[in-house]
Design an enzyme around this catalytic site. Structure first.
Site, PDB file in Angstrom:
ATOM      1  N   LEU A  61     -12.823  -0.698  22.933  1.00  0.00           N
ATOM      2  CA  LEU A  61     -11.767  -0.533  21.943  1.00  0.00           C
ATOM      3  C   LEU A  61     -11.830  -1.553  20.818  1.00  0.00           C
ATOM      4  O   LEU A  61     -11.333  -1.310  19.725  1.00  0.00           O
ATOM      5  CB  LEU A  61     -10.393  -0.614  22.627  1.00  0.00           C
ATOM      6  CG  LEU A  61     -10.122   0.433  23.715  1.00  0.00           C
ATOM      7  CD1 LEU A  61      -8.748   0.216  24.331  1.00  0.00           C
ATOM      8  CD2 LEU A  61     -10.236   1.841  23.143  1.00  0.00           C
ATOM      9  N   GLY A  62     -12.407  -2.712  21.095  1.00  0.00           N
ATOM     10  CA  GLY A  62     -12.472  -3.725  20.051  1.00  0.00           C
ATOM     11  C   GLY A  62     -13.054  -5.013  20.606  1.00  0.00           C
ATOM     12  O   GLY A  62     -13.270  -5.158  21.814  1.00  0.00           O
ATOM     13  N   ASP A 105       2.676 -15.537  16.870  1.00  0.00           N
ATOM     14  CA  ASP A 105       1.686 -14.814  16.064  1.00  0.00           C
ATOM     15  C   ASP A 105       2.140 -13.377  15.825  1.00  0.00           C
ATOM     16  O   ASP A 105       1.366 -12.435  15.956  1.00  0.00           O
ATOM     17  CB  ASP A 105       0.319 -14.843  16.748  1.00  0.00           C
ATOM     18  CG  ASP A 105      -0.823 -14.480  15.789  1.00  0.00           C
ATOM     19  OD1 ASP A 105      -0.630 -14.605  14.557  1.00  0.00           O
ATOM     20  OD2 ASP A 105      -1.889 -14.055  16.264  1.00  0.00           O
ATOM     21  N   LYS A 146       2.793 -10.287  13.730  1.00  0.00           N
ATOM     22  CA  LYS A 146       2.228  -9.732  12.501  1.00  0.00           C
ATOM     23  C   LYS A 146       2.020  -8.235  12.732  1.00  0.00           C
ATOM     24  O   LYS A 146       2.076  -7.770  13.879  1.00  0.00           O
ATOM     25  CB  LYS A 146       0.907 -10.417  12.146  1.00  0.00           C
ATOM     26  CG  LYS A 146      -0.159 -10.322  13.236  1.00  0.00           C
ATOM     27  CD  LYS A 146      -1.400 -11.127  12.860  1.00  0.00           C
ATOM     28  CE  LYS A 146      -2.444 -11.082  13.981  1.00  0.00           C
ATOM     29  NZ  LYS A 146      -3.639 -11.880  13.636  1.00  0.00           N
ATOM     30  N   PRO A 147       1.779  -7.459  11.680  1.00  0.00           N
ATOM     31  CA  PRO A 147       1.615  -6.004  11.861  1.00  0.00           C
ATOM     32  C   PRO A 147       0.541  -5.634  12.865  1.00  0.00           C
ATOM     33  O   PRO A 147       0.690  -4.658  13.614  1.00  0.00           O
ATOM     34  CB  PRO A 147       1.272  -5.521  10.447  1.00  0.00           C
ATOM     35  CG  PRO A 147       1.907  -6.532   9.548  1.00  0.00           C
ATOM     36  CD  PRO A 147       1.772  -7.840  10.258  1.00  0.00           C
ATOM     37  N   ASP A 181      -0.507  -9.052  22.313  1.00  0.00           N
ATOM     38  CA  ASP A 181      -1.289 -10.257  22.047  1.00  0.00           C
ATOM     39  C   ASP A 181      -0.446 -11.521  22.124  1.00  0.00           C
ATOM     40  O   ASP A 181      -0.104 -12.136  21.114  1.00  0.00           O
ATOM     41  CB  ASP A 181      -1.986 -10.168  20.692  1.00  0.00           C
ATOM     42  CG  ASP A 181      -3.158 -11.153  20.593  1.00  0.00           C
ATOM     43  OD1 ASP A 181      -3.284 -12.012  21.492  1.00  0.00           O
ATOM     44  OD2 ASP A 181      -3.926 -11.065  19.640  1.00  0.00           O
TER      45      ASP A 181
END
Length: 519
Positions: free
Chosen positions: A75-76, A192, A194-195, A210
């Site tokens: 996935l990443g 952290d 964030k979008p 995360d």
């Protein structure tokens, strides 16, 4: 994990490799001219994923299992390691595995950050926070087992759609605030927000993800507090970081998350972070010194009440912000209650047509990375057909299955939105011509909409292949092209089932083009 497959693999060699992998029974392997063809057939039949087939062809068997999990897809990846989609071998539950790389395991800081995320998630159980199921170690490295969120992060959503309608932005931030309210009650500060760290699944549920930089605060036992940072160290993402975190990330409290969530709200409404700078240091200074920007200065239709909520969330001094996520949620609830129809789905900053409310599941978007034949029901792009005052004459899209062949993520998002606005029942996305052709046959598509330049062939070549395939008899073909494509008109096959649609185009032109080839 990036070694290329060398040479041509025979069907017999591929069968041996499948047996060695332990993923399939040899009886499941279809007769084929070569290994690549057999692999493709198994992927199309949903017996292997594309990731598994590639690994088997390349004899990279170590990539197929992590502990008790069969790996389905990658996935990443990032500095700490990689995230995989995987399935438990006995329970068959599909999960996300975050694996710390061997290099990361040798790094004291990264290993501590990974351990922090394990311990943080173990303390949390809330519908608006990504859930952790387990943690273990394997030959690949330490790994964390998390729920798989089938959807995407808010950064990707804005990249595809443009700034969100006001009601959608409020909903996403409100849900995130509830997850953070719970985390703060457990003594956890994310640090952290964030979008990219806020996910939304296909049912519309928002989840905070995360927590690798989270700070665990235990006032009753300060010695037990966990922190990645020594005094004066900075962690986080500059575009969304409060001024005090840029000074010393180890000393921030929950109000830092209030600030970062406010900056995320600004991004959802405008498509950009609150401050723009050429360097990280300049960004820190702007967060500290520049006046808090107005959302309405960039998007006047945003209600003044919502702009005021953002202004307070993003106040420079923690004491001037909302003092808890409970206060943030209450303020957003008041805004949502006061929203008028004019503020819902305005689309004024979007390249796509404005959204209209329809029952969820109106249109299904099929993820090319999911197992063959699976689908995801989403209300996010489920749009009602345009009104007769602005719509094209009845198109052939409504209630039909469409294959969209477009390697550009941005362009695919725009065209997909048009198709859904026109009432397509299913939209199957493909990046290559071969994949589009296979989808058209397997899914019984009424029409293929293709760009000129695909990963493996031109759109004109795909049109020729579709016309020549008996399995695609009756399937229409719309080729979106422009002068910049440099394709000679004669290269596009002449057929009543093929039409060339010049770029740029809108939903009305797309409707007319599809109507011309679908009977």
């Amino acid at each position: 994990m990036t070694r290329a497959t060398r040479g041509v693999v025979s069907a017999a060699e591929f069968a041996q490799r499948v047996t060695l992998s332990g993923l399939l029974d040899p009886a499941d392997i279809p007769p084929a001219a070569d290994g690549a063809t057999a692999a493709r057939m198994l992927v199309e039949a949903g017996k292997l994923t594309a990731f598994q087939a590639e690994a088997i062809l390349g004899e990279r068997f170590e990539e197929l299992r992590i502990g008790n999990y069969e790996v389905l897809d990658r996935l990443g990846a990032g500095g700490m390691g990689a995230v995989f989609k995987a399935r438990h071998r006995r329970m068959k539950r599909v999960v996300a595995l975050k694996v710390l790389s061997r290099e990361g395991a040798r790094s004291g800081t990264l290993a501590e950050r990974f351990q922090r995320e394990v311990e943080t998630l173990a303390r949390l159980a809330h519908p608006n926070i990504v859930m952790a199921y387990d943690a273990d170690e394997a030959e690949a490295g330490p790994f964390l087992v998390m729920e798989l969120v089938t959807g995407r992060d808010l950064a990707s959503e804005v990249a595809d759609r443009g700034p969100l309608p006001v009601e959608d932005a409020v909903d996403r931030i409100l849900q995130a605030s509830r997850g953070l309210e719970y985390a703060h009650a457990q003594g956890i500060v994310h640090r952290d927000i964030k979008p990219g760290n806020i996910l939304r699944d296909t049912e519309g549920l928002v989840k905070v993800a995360d927590l690798g930089l989270a700070r665990l605060n235990e006032p009753a036992n300060p010695a037990a507090n966990l922190s990645l940072t020594q005094a004066g160290t900075v962690v986080g993402t500059a575009e969304y970081m409060p001024p005090e975190q840029a000074v010393d990330s180890g000393e921030v409290d929950h109000r830092a998350d209030v600030y970062s969530l406010g900056c995320t709200l600004f991004f959802l409404l405008t498509g950009r972070a609150p401050y723009q700078a050429a360097s990280i240091m300049s960004m820190f200074l702007k967060h500290r010194d520049e006046p808090v920007p107005s959302v309405r200065a960039l998007r006047p239709a945003v209600p003044a009440e919502l702009d005021a909520v953002f202004q307070r969330m993003a106040a420079k001094a923690p004491a001037d912000r909302y003092q808890s996520m409970t206060e943030v949620a209450a303020a957003l609830e008041r805004v949502r209650a006061n929203l008028s129809p004019a503020n819902v789905g305005t689309g004024e900053w979007s390249a796509m047509p404005p959204a209209s409310a329809v029952p969820p599941g109106k249109t299904r978007v099929i993820d090319r990375n999911s197992p063959a034949g699976s689908s995801e029901s989403t209300g996010e792009f489920a749009l009602s057909p345009p009104s007769t005052a602005t719509a094209a004459p009845a198109s052939g899209v409504a209630g039909r299955t469409v294959v969209l062949a477009e390697p550009s993520r941005t362009q695919a998002g725009i065209i997909r939105r048009y198709l859904q606005q026109l009432g397509a029942a299913n939209v199957h996305a493909a990046e290559s011509g071969a994949e589009a052709l296979a989808l058209a046959k397997r899914e019984g598509a009424a029409v293929v909409v293709s760009s000129m330049h695909l990963k493996d062939m031109t759109g004109a070549q795909l049109a020729t292949a579709l016309l020549a395939d008996p399995s695609c008899a009756g399937v229409g073909f719309v080729l979106a092209t422009s002068e910049a494509d440099g394709q000679a008109p004669g290269a596009v096959p002449t057929s009543p089932r093929v039409v060339v649609m010049p770029k740029p185009f809108d939903a009305e032109r797309l409707a007319r083009s599809v109507a011309a080839v679908v009977r």
